[in-house]
Design a protein around this motif. Sequence first.
Motif, PDB file in Angstrom:
ATOM      1  N   ILE A  43       0.841  -1.208   0.000  1.00  0.00           N
ATOM      2  CA  ILE A  43       0.000   0.000   0.000  1.00  0.00           C
ATOM      3  C   ILE A  43       0.869   1.248   0.000  1.00  0.00           C
ATOM      4  CG2 ILE A  43      -1.671   1.322   1.361  1.00  0.00           C
ATOM      5  CD1 ILE A  43      -2.835  -1.350   2.309  1.00  0.00           C
ATOM      6  N   LYS A  62       2.199   1.851  -3.371  1.00  0.00           N
ATOM      7  CA  LYS A  62       1.168   2.385  -4.265  1.00  0.00           C
ATOM      8  C   LYS A  62       0.965   3.872  -4.034  1.00  0.00           C
ATOM      9  CE  LYS A  62      -3.590   1.543  -5.800  1.00  0.00           C
ATOM     10  NZ  LYS A  62      -4.810   0.710  -5.638  1.00  0.00           N
ATOM     11  N   GLU A 107      -5.045   9.099  -3.028  1.00  0.00           N
ATOM     12  CA  GLU A 107      -6.379   9.000  -3.615  1.00  0.00           C
ATOM     13  C   GLU A 107      -6.548   7.773  -4.495  1.00  0.00           C
ATOM     14  OE1 GLU A 107      -8.906  10.810  -2.746  1.00  0.00           O
ATOM     15  OE2 GLU A 107      -7.607  11.906  -1.376  1.00  0.00           O
ATOM     16  N   SER A 108      -5.458   7.130  -4.899  1.00  0.00           N
ATOM     17  CA  SER A 108      -5.565   5.951  -5.753  1.00  0.00           C
ATOM     18  C   SER A 108      -5.924   4.689  -4.966  1.00  0.00           C
ATOM     19  CB  SER A 108      -4.242   5.726  -6.496  1.00  0.00           C
ATOM     20  OG  SER A 108      -3.209   5.395  -5.580  1.00  0.00           O
ATOM     21  N   LEU A 109      -5.880   4.773  -3.619  1.00  0.00           N
ATOM     22  CA  LEU A 109      -6.168   3.599  -2.804  1.00  0.00           C
ATOM     23  C   LEU A 109      -7.651   3.250  -2.847  1.00  0.00           C
ATOM     24  CD1 LEU A 109      -4.053   4.299   0.416  1.00  0.00           C
ATOM     25  CD2 LEU A 109      -3.377   3.059  -1.646  1.00  0.00           C
ATOM     26  N   THR A 110      -7.943   1.973  -2.743  1.00  0.00           N
ATOM     27  CA  THR A 110      -9.323   1.517  -2.629  1.00  0.00           C
ATOM     28  C   THR A 110      -9.798   1.731  -1.196  1.00  0.00           C
ATOM     29  OG1 THR A 110      -8.701  -0.732  -2.024  1.00  0.00           O
ATOM     30  CG2 THR A 110      -8.885  -0.243  -4.383  1.00  0.00           C
ATOM     31  N   HIS A 111     -11.104   1.585  -0.983  1.00  0.00           N
ATOM     32  CA  HIS A 111     -11.652   1.767   0.355  1.00  0.00           C
ATOM     33  C   HIS A 111     -11.046   0.749   1.317  1.00  0.00           C
ATOM     34  CE1 HIS A 111     -14.517   2.805   3.472  1.00  0.00           C
ATOM     35  NE2 HIS A 111     -14.869   1.525   3.589  1.00  0.00           N
ATOM     36  N   HIS A 112     -10.881  -0.479   0.869  1.00  0.00           N
ATOM     37  CA  HIS A 112     -10.295  -1.519   1.713  1.00  0.00           C
ATOM     38  C   HIS A 112      -8.848  -1.187   2.077  1.00  0.00           C
ATOM     39  CE1 HIS A 112      -9.160  -5.435   3.281  1.00  0.00           C
ATOM     40  NE2 HIS A 112      -8.171  -5.489   2.407  1.00  0.00           N
ATOM     41  N   GLU A 113      -8.084  -0.684   1.117  1.00  0.00           N
ATOM     42  CA  GLU A 113      -6.688  -0.338   1.379  1.00  0.00           C
ATOM     43  C   GLU A 113      -6.576   0.819   2.364  1.00  0.00           C
ATOM     44  OE1 GLU A 113      -4.620  -1.673  -2.858  1.00  0.00           O
ATOM     45  OE2 GLU A 113      -5.574   0.302  -2.668  1.00  0.00           O
ATOM     46  N   LYS A 114      -7.486   1.806   2.253  1.00  0.00           N
ATOM     47  CA  LYS A 114      -7.483   2.923   3.201  1.00  0.00           C
ATOM     48  C   LYS A 114      -7.812   2.441   4.613  1.00  0.00           C
ATOM     49  CE  LYS A 114      -8.706   6.510  -0.168  1.00  0.00           C
ATOM     50  NZ  LYS A 114      -9.720   7.495  -0.593  1.00  0.00           N
ATOM     51  N   GLU A 115      -8.778   1.529   4.730  1.00  0.00           N
ATOM     52  CA  GLU A 115      -9.119   0.978   6.042  1.00  0.00           C
ATOM     53  C   GLU A 115      -7.948   0.189   6.631  1.00  0.00           C
ATOM     54  OE1 GLU A 115     -12.660  -1.346   5.847  1.00  0.00           O
ATOM     55  OE2 GLU A 115     -13.965   0.383   6.163  1.00  0.00           O
TER      56      GLU A 115
END
Length: 292
Positions: A260, A263, A270-278
């Motif tokens: 992550i 990435k 901002e390119s992270l998915t919701h799961h990656e942010k969590e």
Amino acid sequence: MNNIGLKDFWRQTYKTGSPIPVVISVQVCLFVLIYFLDLLFELKLVSQSFLQPIVQHLSLPSNFSSFLAQPWSLISFNFVYVQLLTLIFDSLWLYWVGQIFFTFLNNRQFFFVYIASWLLSSALYVGFGTLIPPPTNLHLMGGAHPLAAVLAAIVTLVPNYELRLLLFGTVKLKIVAIVYFALEFLFFTLGNRPAAISYFAVVLFGMAFTYALRSGMDWSTLFQKKQKKPAKMKVVVGNNIPANRKHRYDLPNQDEIDAILDKISVSGYESLTHHEKETLFRASNSGDKVDG
């Protein structure tokens, strides 16, 4: 509704991480300010015209001694325009070329190509203007040089990228770039030879950036912040463990965290998915101690 619209416009225009809207806005605002001050003279509200003095002090002189008298011109010349059509043309070109650039490369790489070519063109312009003085005291203004480097970088990467042009239909990017470079170089050659030399150099620089990128060398990593090594987790043995400490199996896998972070360094948060942010949020709030 208007307040919401302005917030959306601000967020979509200036908070995307792209420097292009900022550059265009500064160019337009400075152009309006220069001619507003000139309008005051035309209306006889002031006794002298500010147009020529302002333009001369903000544009880049072609010799080193004059440059030392106005070193701020190293930054300001890129935003100075006195012709409305040139301002519109360069702003639209920067926007369109930037959109193509961001389709294949990232913000950090754009920043590097734009700023490095900006500084390179300045140094070459003042240097050649000092070594081979032009017949008159010339000044460089406008953002044509960094724009040329950005275009050269992306056309080297995707020369066969197709554009739909009014009256011309579908045209490959390399054809448009060749015509554009030829016209700009001819314009500078006729009126400002130090500018023509520096223009040719930044085109080569943009091409060299992409060739280096293809070979595995990303020069823009000079602009990349070094990642801090994650703090080592302390293993605690025993039964007297505070309730707020997490079990290691509740924590995100370190390999996942590293992926992550990589990435983010390449594409931004901002390119992270919701799961990656969590996942990143849980890792950052897990503390530095886990159950062994």
